[in-house]
Design a protein around this motif. Sequence first.
Motif, PDB file in Angstrom:
ATOM      1  N   LEU A   7      22.815  -6.893 -12.424  1.00  0.00           N
ATOM      2  CA  LEU A   7      21.820  -6.938 -13.493  1.00  0.00           C
ATOM      3  C   LEU A   7      20.693  -7.898 -13.117  1.00  0.00           C
ATOM      4  O   LEU A   7      20.435  -8.884 -13.793  1.00  0.00           O
ATOM      5  CB  LEU A   7      22.482  -7.360 -14.810  1.00  0.00           C
ATOM      6  CG  LEU A   7      23.472  -6.361 -15.383  1.00  0.00           C
ATOM      7  CD1 LEU A   7      24.271  -6.959 -16.531  1.00  0.00           C
ATOM      8  CD2 LEU A   7      22.757  -5.107 -15.847  1.00  0.00           C
ATOM      9  N   THR A   8      20.010  -7.600 -12.021  1.00  0.00           N
ATOM     10  CA  THR A   8      18.948  -8.475 -11.536  1.00  0.00           C
ATOM     11  C   THR A   8      17.617  -8.156 -12.208  1.00  0.00           C
ATOM     12  O   THR A   8      16.972  -9.029 -12.753  1.00  0.00           O
ATOM     13  CB  THR A   8      18.804  -8.337 -10.005  1.00  0.00           C
ATOM     14  OG1 THR A   8      18.615  -6.958  -9.687  1.00  0.00           O
ATOM     15  CG2 THR A   8      20.040  -8.862  -9.295  1.00  0.00           C
ATOM     16  N   THR A   9      17.216  -6.905 -12.171  1.00  0.00           N
ATOM     17  CA  THR A   9      16.008  -6.430 -12.841  1.00  0.00           C
ATOM     18  C   THR A   9      16.322  -5.062 -13.435  1.00  0.00           C
ATOM     19  O   THR A   9      17.227  -4.374 -12.951  1.00  0.00           O
ATOM     20  CB  THR A   9      14.824  -6.276 -11.861  1.00  0.00           C
ATOM     21  OG1 THR A   9      15.122  -5.221 -10.940  1.00  0.00           O
ATOM     22  CG2 THR A   9      14.531  -7.575 -11.108  1.00  0.00           C
ATOM     23  N   PRO A  10      15.573  -4.645 -14.445  1.00  0.00           N
ATOM     24  CA  PRO A  10      15.822  -3.303 -14.993  1.00  0.00           C
ATOM     25  C   PRO A  10      15.690  -2.217 -13.933  1.00  0.00           C
ATOM     26  O   PRO A  10      16.527  -1.310 -13.863  1.00  0.00           O
ATOM     27  CB  PRO A  10      14.743  -3.155 -16.070  1.00  0.00           C
ATOM     28  CG  PRO A  10      14.403  -4.546 -16.465  1.00  0.00           C
ATOM     29  CD  PRO A  10      14.558  -5.374 -15.219  1.00  0.00           C
ATOM     30  N   ARG A  37      22.536  -9.183 -21.358  1.00  0.00           N
ATOM     31  CA  ARG A  37      21.547  -9.045 -20.287  1.00  0.00           C
ATOM     32  C   ARG A  37      20.690  -7.800 -20.496  1.00  0.00           C
ATOM     33  O   ARG A  37      19.468  -7.828 -20.315  1.00  0.00           O
ATOM     34  CB  ARG A  37      22.259  -8.989 -18.938  1.00  0.00           C
ATOM     35  CG  ARG A  37      21.353  -8.973 -17.757  1.00  0.00           C
ATOM     36  CD  ARG A  37      20.750 -10.321 -17.497  1.00  0.00           C
ATOM     37  NE  ARG A  37      20.005 -10.251 -16.245  1.00  0.00           N
ATOM     38  CZ  ARG A  37      18.906 -10.909 -15.999  1.00  0.00           C
ATOM     39  NH1 ARG A  37      18.433 -11.744 -16.883  1.00  0.00           N
ATOM     40  NH2 ARG A  37      18.288 -10.772 -14.854  1.00  0.00           N
ATOM     41  N   LEU A  38      21.319  -6.698 -20.894  1.00  0.00           N
ATOM     42  CA  LEU A  38      20.561  -5.477 -21.162  1.00  0.00           C
ATOM     43  C   LEU A  38      19.624  -5.665 -22.352  1.00  0.00           C
ATOM     44  O   LEU A  38      18.513  -5.136 -22.370  1.00  0.00           O
ATOM     45  CB  LEU A  38      21.498  -4.294 -21.382  1.00  0.00           C
ATOM     46  CG  LEU A  38      22.307  -3.863 -20.150  1.00  0.00           C
ATOM     47  CD1 LEU A  38      23.292  -2.762 -20.513  1.00  0.00           C
ATOM     48  CD2 LEU A  38      21.405  -3.430 -19.007  1.00  0.00           C
ATOM     49  N   GLY A  39      20.055  -6.443 -23.336  1.00  0.00           N
ATOM     50  CA  GLY A  39      19.179  -6.771 -24.465  1.00  0.00           C
ATOM     51  C   GLY A  39      17.947  -7.534 -24.003  1.00  0.00           C
ATOM     52  O   GLY A  39      16.830  -7.276 -24.459  1.00  0.00           O
ATOM     53  N   THR A  40      18.150  -8.471 -23.082  1.00  0.00           N
ATOM     54  CA  THR A  40      17.027  -9.210 -22.512  1.00  0.00           C
ATOM     55  C   THR A  40      16.091  -8.268 -21.771  1.00  0.00           C
ATOM     56  O   THR A  40      14.865  -8.360 -21.894  1.00  0.00           O
ATOM     57  CB  THR A  40      17.528 -10.322 -21.567  1.00  0.00           C
ATOM     58  OG1 THR A  40      18.340 -11.219 -22.318  1.00  0.00           O
ATOM     59  CG2 THR A  40      16.390 -11.085 -20.935  1.00  0.00           C
ATOM     60  N   GLN A  42      15.624  -5.114 -22.381  1.00  0.00           N
ATOM     61  CA  GLN A  42      14.896  -4.323 -23.378  1.00  0.00           C
ATOM     62  C   GLN A  42      13.770  -5.131 -24.005  1.00  0.00           C
ATOM     63  O   GLN A  42      12.658  -4.625 -24.165  1.00  0.00           O
ATOM     64  CB  GLN A  42      15.834  -3.822 -24.470  1.00  0.00           C
ATOM     65  CG  GLN A  42      16.619  -2.611 -24.069  1.00  0.00           C
ATOM     66  CD  GLN A  42      17.387  -2.046 -25.238  1.00  0.00           C
ATOM     67  OE1 GLN A  42      18.329  -2.674 -25.713  1.00  0.00           O
ATOM     68  NE2 GLN A  42      16.992  -0.889 -25.694  1.00  0.00           N
ATOM     69  N   GLU A  43      14.036  -6.363 -24.367  1.00  0.00           N
ATOM     70  CA  GLU A  43      12.998  -7.209 -24.965  1.00  0.00           C
ATOM     71  C   GLU A  43      11.832  -7.391 -24.001  1.00  0.00           C
ATOM     72  O   GLU A  43      10.666  -7.283 -24.397  1.00  0.00           O
ATOM     73  CB  GLU A  43      13.578  -8.565 -25.357  1.00  0.00           C
ATOM     74  CG  GLU A  43      14.517  -8.506 -26.536  1.00  0.00           C
ATOM     75  CD  GLU A  43      15.278  -9.814 -26.764  1.00  0.00           C
ATOM     76  OE1 GLU A  43      14.906 -10.849 -26.167  1.00  0.00           O
ATOM     77  OE2 GLU A  43      16.235  -9.793 -27.549  1.00  0.00           O
ATOM     78  N   ASP A  44      12.147  -7.689 -22.742  1.00  0.00           N
ATOM     79  CA  ASP A  44      11.098  -7.886 -21.742  1.00  0.00           C
ATOM     80  C   ASP A  44      10.297  -6.609 -21.517  1.00  0.00           C
ATOM     81  O   ASP A  44       9.061  -6.644 -21.442  1.00  0.00           O
ATOM     82  CB  ASP A  44      11.695  -8.363 -20.412  1.00  0.00           C
ATOM     83  CG  ASP A  44      12.283  -9.769 -20.489  1.00  0.00           C
ATOM     84  OD1 ASP A  44      12.037 -10.488 -21.485  1.00  0.00           O
ATOM     85  OD2 ASP A  44      13.002 -10.130 -19.541  1.00  0.00           O
ATOM     86  N   LEU A  45      10.978  -5.487 -21.421  1.00  0.00           N
ATOM     87  CA  LEU A  45      10.296  -4.210 -21.207  1.00  0.00           C
ATOM     88  C   LEU A  45       9.438  -3.826 -22.410  1.00  0.00           C
ATOM     89  O   LEU A  45       8.328  -3.298 -22.250  1.00  0.00           O
ATOM     90  CB  LEU A  45      11.294  -3.104 -20.880  1.00  0.00           C
ATOM     91  CG  LEU A  45      11.959  -3.218 -19.506  1.00  0.00           C
ATOM     92  CD1 LEU A  45      13.119  -2.239 -19.393  1.00  0.00           C
ATOM     93  CD2 LEU A  45      10.955  -3.005 -18.390  1.00  0.00           C
ATOM     94  N   ASN A  46       9.935  -4.100 -23.617  1.00  0.00           N
ATOM     95  CA  ASN A  46       9.144  -3.818 -24.818  1.00  0.00           C
ATOM     96  C   ASN A  46       7.869  -4.649 -24.824  1.00  0.00           C
ATOM     97  O   ASN A  46       6.793  -4.149 -25.169  1.00  0.00           O
ATOM     98  CB  ASN A  46       9.959  -4.070 -26.085  1.00  0.00           C
ATOM     99  CG  ASN A  46      10.994  -3.009 -26.336  1.00  0.00           C
ATOM    100  OD1 ASN A  46      10.893  -1.884 -25.854  1.00  0.00           O
ATOM    101  ND2 ASN A  46      12.016  -3.354 -27.091  1.00  0.00           N
ATOM    102  N   GLU A  47       7.967  -5.908 -24.450  1.00  0.00           N
ATOM    103  CA  GLU A  47       6.789  -6.777 -24.392  1.00  0.00           C
ATOM    104  C   GLU A  47       5.814  -6.279 -23.321  1.00  0.00           C
ATOM    105  O   GLU A  47       4.602  -6.223 -23.551  1.00  0.00           O
ATOM    106  CB  GLU A  47       7.206  -8.217 -24.114  1.00  0.00           C
ATOM    107  CG  GLU A  47       6.088  -9.214 -24.267  1.00  0.00           C
ATOM    108  CD  GLU A  47       5.446  -9.221 -25.651  1.00  0.00           C
ATOM    109  OE1 GLU A  47       4.217  -9.427 -25.713  1.00  0.00           O
ATOM    110  OE2 GLU A  47       6.139  -9.020 -26.665  1.00  0.00           O
ATOM    111  N   GLN A  48       6.329  -5.893 -22.171  1.00  0.00           N
ATOM    112  CA  GLN A  48       5.468  -5.340 -21.119  1.00  0.00           C
ATOM    113  C   GLN A  48       4.784  -4.061 -21.593  1.00  0.00           C
ATOM    114  O   GLN A  48       3.597  -3.842 -21.329  1.00  0.00           O
ATOM    115  CB  GLN A  48       6.280  -5.058 -19.858  1.00  0.00           C
ATOM    116  CG  GLN A  48       6.715  -6.289 -19.117  1.00  0.00           C
ATOM    117  CD  GLN A  48       7.612  -5.951 -17.933  1.00  0.00           C
ATOM    118  OE1 GLN A  48       7.666  -4.816 -17.464  1.00  0.00           O
ATOM    119  NE2 GLN A  48       8.328  -6.946 -17.442  1.00  0.00           N
TER     120      GLN A  48
END
Length: 97
Positions: A7-10, A37-40, A42-48
């Motif tokens: 789980l390094t990067t999506p 980790r997957l929640g993190t 998702q949050e990061d991808l949603n912000e991007q």
Amino acid sequence: MEHHKHLTTPEQFLKQLDHLPPGWAEEEGGLIEVIKRLGTFQEDLNEQSKKIAAIRAAAVAQLLKSRSGADIARELDLGRANISRLSKAPKWSNPQW
């Protein structure tokens, strides 16, 4: 510092998803840690995604200063309603093209 093998990067995770070895979730700390980790991710991808959408909307707004929405829609193979929606969407606050 947490060490993540899978789980390094999506992008990396999804690329290797179909080839993960049995027990990979345990290597990541168990299912609870995987879910966190997957929640993190998702949050990061949603912000991007929000930032990218704002930049795209700003680009459309810039084009609308000199071109019609119909022309832009045709060139992008989008409906005019899409261009209208983009023109009203939140925009990048400091566009520098």
